[in-house]
Design a protein around this motif. Sequence first.
Motif, PDB file in Angstrom:
ATOM      1  N   ALA A  16     -12.738  -3.988 -29.302  1.00 46.71           N
ATOM      2  CA  ALA A  16     -12.761  -2.626 -28.761  1.00 46.71           C
ATOM      3  C   ALA A  16     -14.112  -1.960 -29.008  1.00 46.71           C
ATOM      4  CB  ALA A  16     -11.642  -1.800 -29.379  1.00 46.71           C
ATOM      5  N   LYS A  17     -14.664  -2.150 -30.207  1.00 53.91           N
ATOM      6  CA  LYS A  17     -15.967  -1.564 -30.531  1.00 53.91           C
ATOM      7  C   LYS A  17     -17.067  -2.157 -29.651  1.00 53.91           C
ATOM      8  CE  LYS A  17     -15.087  -0.345 -35.383  1.00 53.91           C
ATOM      9  NZ  LYS A  17     -15.466  -0.590 -36.788  1.00 53.91           N
ATOM     10  N   ASN A  18     -17.000  -3.470 -29.431  1.00 54.00           N
ATOM     11  CA  ASN A  18     -18.006  -4.119 -28.568  1.00 54.00           C
ATOM     12  C   ASN A  18     -17.910  -3.602 -27.135  1.00 54.00           C
ATOM     13  OD1 ASN A  18     -19.034  -5.673 -30.646  1.00 54.00           O
ATOM     14  ND2 ASN A  18     -17.664  -7.417 -30.236  1.00 54.00           N
ATOM     15  N   MET A  19     -16.684  -3.388 -26.685  1.00 54.83           N
ATOM     16  CA  MET A  19     -16.478  -2.897 -25.331  1.00 54.83           C
ATOM     17  C   MET A  19     -17.033  -1.471 -25.196  1.00 54.83           C
ATOM     18  SD  MET A  19     -12.918  -3.142 -23.196  1.00 54.83           S
ATOM     19  CE  MET A  19     -12.846  -4.919 -23.527  1.00 54.83           C
ATOM     20  N   ALA A  20     -16.787  -0.643 -26.206  1.00 53.81           N
ATOM     21  CA  ALA A  20     -17.298   0.738 -26.189  1.00 53.81           C
ATOM     22  C   ALA A  20     -18.822   0.741 -26.224  1.00 53.81           C
ATOM     23  CB  ALA A  20     -16.726   1.519 -27.365  1.00 53.81           C
ATOM     24  N   LYS A  56     -17.723   2.019 -14.259  1.00 57.20           N
ATOM     25  CA  LYS A  56     -17.538   0.877 -15.146  1.00 57.20           C
ATOM     26  C   LYS A  56     -17.395   1.327 -16.604  1.00 57.20           C
ATOM     27  CE  LYS A  56     -20.126  -2.406 -12.262  1.00 57.20           C
ATOM     28  NZ  LYS A  56     -21.343  -3.256 -12.176  1.00 57.20           N
ATOM     29  N   ALA A  57     -18.258   2.286 -17.011  1.00 61.24           N
ATOM     30  CA  ALA A  57     -18.202   2.761 -18.399  1.00 61.24           C
ATOM     31  C   ALA A  57     -16.872   3.435 -18.691  1.00 61.24           C
ATOM     32  CB  ALA A  57     -19.356   3.733 -18.653  1.00 61.24           C
ATOM     33  N   THR A  78     -11.822   3.401 -21.551  1.00 59.14           N
ATOM     34  CA  THR A  78     -10.358   3.487 -21.522  1.00 59.14           C
ATOM     35  C   THR A  78      -9.724   2.245 -22.136  1.00 59.14           C
ATOM     36  OG1 THR A  78     -10.435   4.853 -19.521  1.00 59.14           O
ATOM     37  CG2 THR A  78      -8.348   3.742 -20.002  1.00 59.14           C
ATOM     38  N   GLN A  79     -10.254   1.082 -21.770  1.00 58.72           N
ATOM     39  CA  GLN A  79      -9.727  -0.161 -22.303  1.00 58.72           C
ATOM     40  C   GLN A  79      -9.981  -0.277 -23.802  1.00 58.72           C
ATOM     41  OE1 GLN A  79      -7.903  -2.085 -20.438  1.00 58.72           O
ATOM     42  NE2 GLN A  79      -7.442  -3.547 -22.069  1.00 58.72           N
ATOM     43  N   ALA A  80     -11.170   0.175 -24.214  1.00 63.90           N
ATOM     44  CA  ALA A  80     -11.495   0.112 -25.648  1.00 63.90           C
ATOM     45  C   ALA A  80     -10.546   0.997 -26.457  1.00 63.90           C
ATOM     46  CB  ALA A  80     -12.941   0.550 -25.867  1.00 63.90           C
ATOM     47  N   ALA A  81     -10.213   2.175 -25.901  1.00 62.03           N
ATOM     48  CA  ALA A  81      -9.298   3.082 -26.597  1.00 62.03           C
ATOM     49  C   ALA A  81      -7.922   2.438 -26.758  1.00 62.03           C
ATOM     50  CB  ALA A  81      -9.184   4.395 -25.828  1.00 62.03           C
ATOM     51  N   LYS A  82      -7.469   1.721 -25.724  1.00 65.41           N
ATOM     52  CA  LYS A  82      -6.171   1.057 -25.804  1.00 65.41           C
ATOM     53  C   LYS A  82      -6.200  -0.077 -26.829  1.00 65.41           C
ATOM     54  CE  LYS A  82      -4.842   1.964 -21.001  1.00 65.41           C
ATOM     55  NZ  LYS A  82      -4.560   1.337 -19.672  1.00 65.41           N
ATOM     56  N   MET A  83      -7.300  -0.834 -26.813  1.00 65.77           N
ATOM     57  CA  MET A  83      -7.382  -1.978 -27.711  1.00 65.77           C
ATOM     58  C   MET A  83      -7.618  -1.547 -29.156  1.00 65.77           C
ATOM     59  SD  MET A  83      -9.702  -4.483 -25.284  1.00 65.77           S
ATOM     60  CE  MET A  83      -9.857  -5.745 -26.548  1.00 65.77           C
TER      61      MET A  83
END
Length: 540
Positions: free
Chosen positions: A295-299, A274-275, A280-285
């Motif tokens: 993106a920061k919240n997701m990371a 999951k992490a 990966t998604q945070a890096a794209k966003m």
Amino acid sequence: MITTTDLELRAGSRILLSGADLRVQPGDRIGLVGRNGAGKTTSMRVLAGEGEPYSGEVRANSPIGYLPQDPREGDLSVPAKDRVLSARGLDVLLAKMEKAQTAMAELADGAENEKAVREYGRLEERFSALGGYAAESEAARICTHLGLPDRVLDQPMHTLSGGQRRRVELARILFAASDGGSQSATTLLLDEPTNHLDADSIAWLRGFLQNHEGGLVVISHDTDLLADVVNKVWFLDATRGEADQYNMDWRRYQEARATDEKRRRRERANAEKKASVLHTQAAKMGAKATKAVAAKNMARRADELLSNLDEERQDDRVARIRFPDPAACGKTPMTAEGLSKAYGSLEVFTGVDLAVDRGSKVVVLGLNGAGKTTLLRLLAGTEEADAGKVVPGHGLRTGYFAQEHDTLDMNASVWDNIRHASPDAPEQQLRTLLGSFMFSGEALHQPAGTLSGGERTRLALAGLVSSAANVLLLDEPTNNLDPASREQVLDALRRFSGAVVLVTHDPGAVEALEPDRVIVLPDGTEDHWSADYLELVQLA
């Protein structure tokens, strides 16, 4: 009963145990387990009140009987029998009663004689309250079951082998715990209690512990003992620095432990997956300014997932033991001629001859107290013979492993001990060697006296490996080792091309050695090895 609150234990800066709330109650029979170096012996010492915790509190409101791995020194001049009886103070009372009896027989003055009679009566009343002569019989019975006959009990403690002294100490503790009075609630803390015991003694000890009414915490590599005795298990997890408590017997614990390990691995794998997706998604966003906050919240959520997991458990490491090729030597690097040894009036053995040929493998057998350890000390030169001599052959280089780790300086660090064993070896070579025996970083600066029994064994074996000896004198080298480390030692014995003189109660060690000859003490009889001798190993 013993209770701990928020207990923290450390070895240097390494946390062994943190935030532990433990309780030992009457009827609890707890197996304290964990890999070598996890802190089992340290924990036991702290529970016994012989070590200080880094923080937290330890409280005991019952008598404690503590058996450490190494025999206590105490007064070595007293007879072994008195050491056992001292558990209830009977040794002192008997001595005073004998003195009063002498006074009654010698004093002619009526008043003085009457005073002596009253004193004897007072002492006898106290003696009876503590169990009297029935208690003496009970002590003798316990000693017999532990392989301590009368001839041994009459000897001063300093004349006994390390194994005999340890069995005397075990007898003393069990004698105190068998008291039907106030001692019935004794909490027993036993660190490897089956060391130096034969099969019959181990079987008797199992029965004693099963029937013990007080609390019990036992450290043992004897899984049969754990299976037959314990009803709870404390697992010291060296990776997490925590004590996992299982309120179940040994067999159910093993199943539960395996299930817990699978669950932890599954939880980690799921969280890491999951992490990884979130990172990966945070890096794209994060590449888009409008979505930078999301993106920061997701990371952050990904990092929180990983931070809430237990630290990843490493596979239990074992020492990588391999004895190097021995130094070159003559055909017969060691000879012993007419060796005799006595302690006072006690004759240990007399007229023992021995020739150790290059690459030969010799097992020394004999009942406890027959002089096996003494013979190795004479061969190693750490003790002098009363008669006879040890003759070194061409190129002799000995390596001596003492069962009580006498070759280690307990006040010196791990590093200083290995440096003393091999003063001319390159520093990096010794650091690499210690690393293969699982000593690195701050552990190099840890005093040898603070190590567990298994760690001391590994350090002593590391000293042997660094010596390139061509004659190894090994006294119970597999004691205190976990099963994996024991297999490493046995494999090293199988592969060693030099000569070995071995003393052991471990049949597996004898089979690994594939001996050529056997020496049976105290007679010093020498014979070719055969499988018929194997059954004598555990009886010795």
